[in-house]
Design a protein around this motif. Structure first.
Motif, PDB file in Angstrom:
ATOM      1  N   ILE A  19      39.466  39.133  40.889  1.00  0.00           N
ATOM      2  CA  ILE A  19      39.319  40.506  41.361  1.00  0.00           C
ATOM      3  C   ILE A  19      38.686  41.335  40.248  1.00  0.00           C
ATOM      4  O   ILE A  19      39.094  41.238  39.085  1.00  0.00           O
ATOM      5  CB  ILE A  19      40.688  41.121  41.740  1.00  0.00           C
ATOM      6  CG1 ILE A  19      41.288  40.408  42.952  1.00  0.00           C
ATOM      7  CG2 ILE A  19      40.582  42.620  41.995  1.00  0.00           C
ATOM      8  CD1 ILE A  19      40.639  40.740  44.269  1.00  0.00           C
ATOM      9  N   ALA A  20      37.720  42.150  40.597  1.00  0.00           N
ATOM     10  CA  ALA A  20      37.168  43.136  39.667  1.00  0.00           C
ATOM     11  C   ALA A  20      38.117  44.331  39.718  1.00  0.00           C
ATOM     12  O   ALA A  20      38.068  45.132  40.659  1.00  0.00           O
ATOM     13  CB  ALA A  20      35.755  43.516  40.080  1.00  0.00           C
ATOM     14  N   GLU A  21      38.994  44.412  38.755  1.00  0.00           N
ATOM     15  CA  GLU A  21      40.075  45.399  38.801  1.00  0.00           C
ATOM     16  C   GLU A  21      39.561  46.831  38.905  1.00  0.00           C
ATOM     17  O   GLU A  21      40.116  47.639  39.641  1.00  0.00           O
ATOM     18  CB  GLU A  21      41.000  45.215  37.608  1.00  0.00           C
ATOM     19  CG  GLU A  21      41.771  43.906  37.676  1.00  0.00           C
ATOM     20  CD  GLU A  21      42.673  43.689  36.479  1.00  0.00           C
ATOM     21  OE1 GLU A  21      42.914  44.648  35.706  1.00  0.00           O
ATOM     22  OE2 GLU A  21      43.153  42.552  36.327  1.00  0.00           O
ATOM     23  N   ALA A  66      31.660  31.723  50.848  1.00  0.00           N
ATOM     24  CA  ALA A  66      32.017  32.768  51.815  1.00  0.00           C
ATOM     25  C   ALA A  66      32.533  34.021  51.117  1.00  0.00           C
ATOM     26  O   ALA A  66      32.101  35.139  51.437  1.00  0.00           O
ATOM     27  CB  ALA A  66      33.058  32.242  52.797  1.00  0.00           C
ATOM     28  N   VAL A  67      33.457  33.862  50.168  1.00  0.00           N
ATOM     29  CA  VAL A  67      34.027  35.055  49.529  1.00  0.00           C
ATOM     30  C   VAL A  67      32.998  35.774  48.673  1.00  0.00           C
ATOM     31  O   VAL A  67      33.001  37.001  48.605  1.00  0.00           O
ATOM     32  CB  VAL A  67      35.329  34.765  48.745  1.00  0.00           C
ATOM     33  CG1 VAL A  67      36.413  34.246  49.673  1.00  0.00           C
ATOM     34  CG2 VAL A  67      35.115  33.835  47.580  1.00  0.00           C
ATOM     35  N   LEU A  68      32.097  35.034  48.066  1.00  0.00           N
ATOM     36  CA  LEU A  68      31.045  35.687  47.288  1.00  0.00           C
ATOM     37  C   LEU A  68      30.040  36.399  48.185  1.00  0.00           C
ATOM     38  O   LEU A  68      29.530  37.465  47.824  1.00  0.00           O
ATOM     39  CB  LEU A  68      30.348  34.678  46.376  1.00  0.00           C
ATOM     40  CG  LEU A  68      31.182  34.233  45.173  1.00  0.00           C
ATOM     41  CD1 LEU A  68      30.535  33.045  44.474  1.00  0.00           C
ATOM     42  CD2 LEU A  68      31.389  35.393  44.207  1.00  0.00           C
ATOM     43  N   LEU A  81      33.593  43.477  44.463  1.00  0.00           N
ATOM     44  CA  LEU A  81      35.059  43.415  44.458  1.00  0.00           C
ATOM     45  C   LEU A  81      35.558  42.111  43.832  1.00  0.00           C
ATOM     46  O   LEU A  81      36.637  42.067  43.257  1.00  0.00           O
ATOM     47  CB  LEU A  81      35.599  43.579  45.883  1.00  0.00           C
ATOM     48  CG  LEU A  81      37.090  43.797  46.048  1.00  0.00           C
ATOM     49  CD1 LEU A  81      37.601  44.960  45.199  1.00  0.00           C
ATOM     50  CD2 LEU A  81      37.430  44.035  47.509  1.00  0.00           C
ATOM     51  N   LEU A  82      34.752  41.062  43.935  1.00  0.00           N
ATOM     52  CA  LEU A  82      35.078  39.791  43.277  1.00  0.00           C
ATOM     53  C   LEU A  82      34.011  39.467  42.250  1.00  0.00           C
ATOM     54  O   LEU A  82      32.828  39.723  42.460  1.00  0.00           O
ATOM     55  CB  LEU A  82      35.144  38.642  44.294  1.00  0.00           C
ATOM     56  CG  LEU A  82      36.324  38.655  45.260  1.00  0.00           C
ATOM     57  CD1 LEU A  82      36.205  37.489  46.237  1.00  0.00           C
ATOM     58  CD2 LEU A  82      37.653  38.597  44.536  1.00  0.00           C
ATOM     59  N   LEU A  83      34.454  38.903  41.150  1.00  0.00           N
ATOM     60  CA  LEU A  83      33.565  38.467  40.084  1.00  0.00           C
ATOM     61  C   LEU A  83      33.777  36.990  39.816  1.00  0.00           C
ATOM     62  O   LEU A  83      34.888  36.479  40.012  1.00  0.00           O
ATOM     63  CB  LEU A  83      33.869  39.232  38.793  1.00  0.00           C
ATOM     64  CG  LEU A  83      33.752  40.756  38.832  1.00  0.00           C
ATOM     65  CD1 LEU A  83      34.291  41.333  37.519  1.00  0.00           C
ATOM     66  CD2 LEU A  83      32.313  41.157  39.059  1.00  0.00           C
TER      67      LEU A  83
END
Length: 86
Positions: A19-21, A66-68, A81-83
């Motif tokens: 997670i990109a906090e 998929a999540v990327l 939002l994700l790294l």
């Protein structure tokens, strides 16, 4: 709430992302989402469980792609939002 739940689930189904906090905090603040609210927390937990279960029979490579696609740097849902982990 769905996006944060799906992104957290993304970290459970793809070990290559985190997670990109800062982005998460900004998104939650912008939408006035209070994770301390028991109803909101329950919805987020439900979305995490639902997403993890939906991907349980698929490969990690497919899950990462998929999540990327949804939450990575150029994601279609919430970009950044994700790294990728180092």
């Amino acid at each position: 709430m769905s996006h944060i739940g799906q992104a957290i689930a993304g970290t459970k189904i793809c070990s290559k992302v985190k997670i990109a906090e800062g982005a998460a905090a900004l998104m939650l603040a912008a939408h006035q989402v209070k994770l301390g609210d028991p109803v909101i927390a329950a919805v987020v937990r439900s979305k995490i469980s639902e997403t993890v279960a939906a991907w349980s029979d698929r490969s990690e490579a497919a899950a990462c792609a998929a999540v990327l696609t949804l939450y990575g740097p150029d994601g279609s849902n919430v970009p950044g939002l994700l790294l990728l982990k180092n």
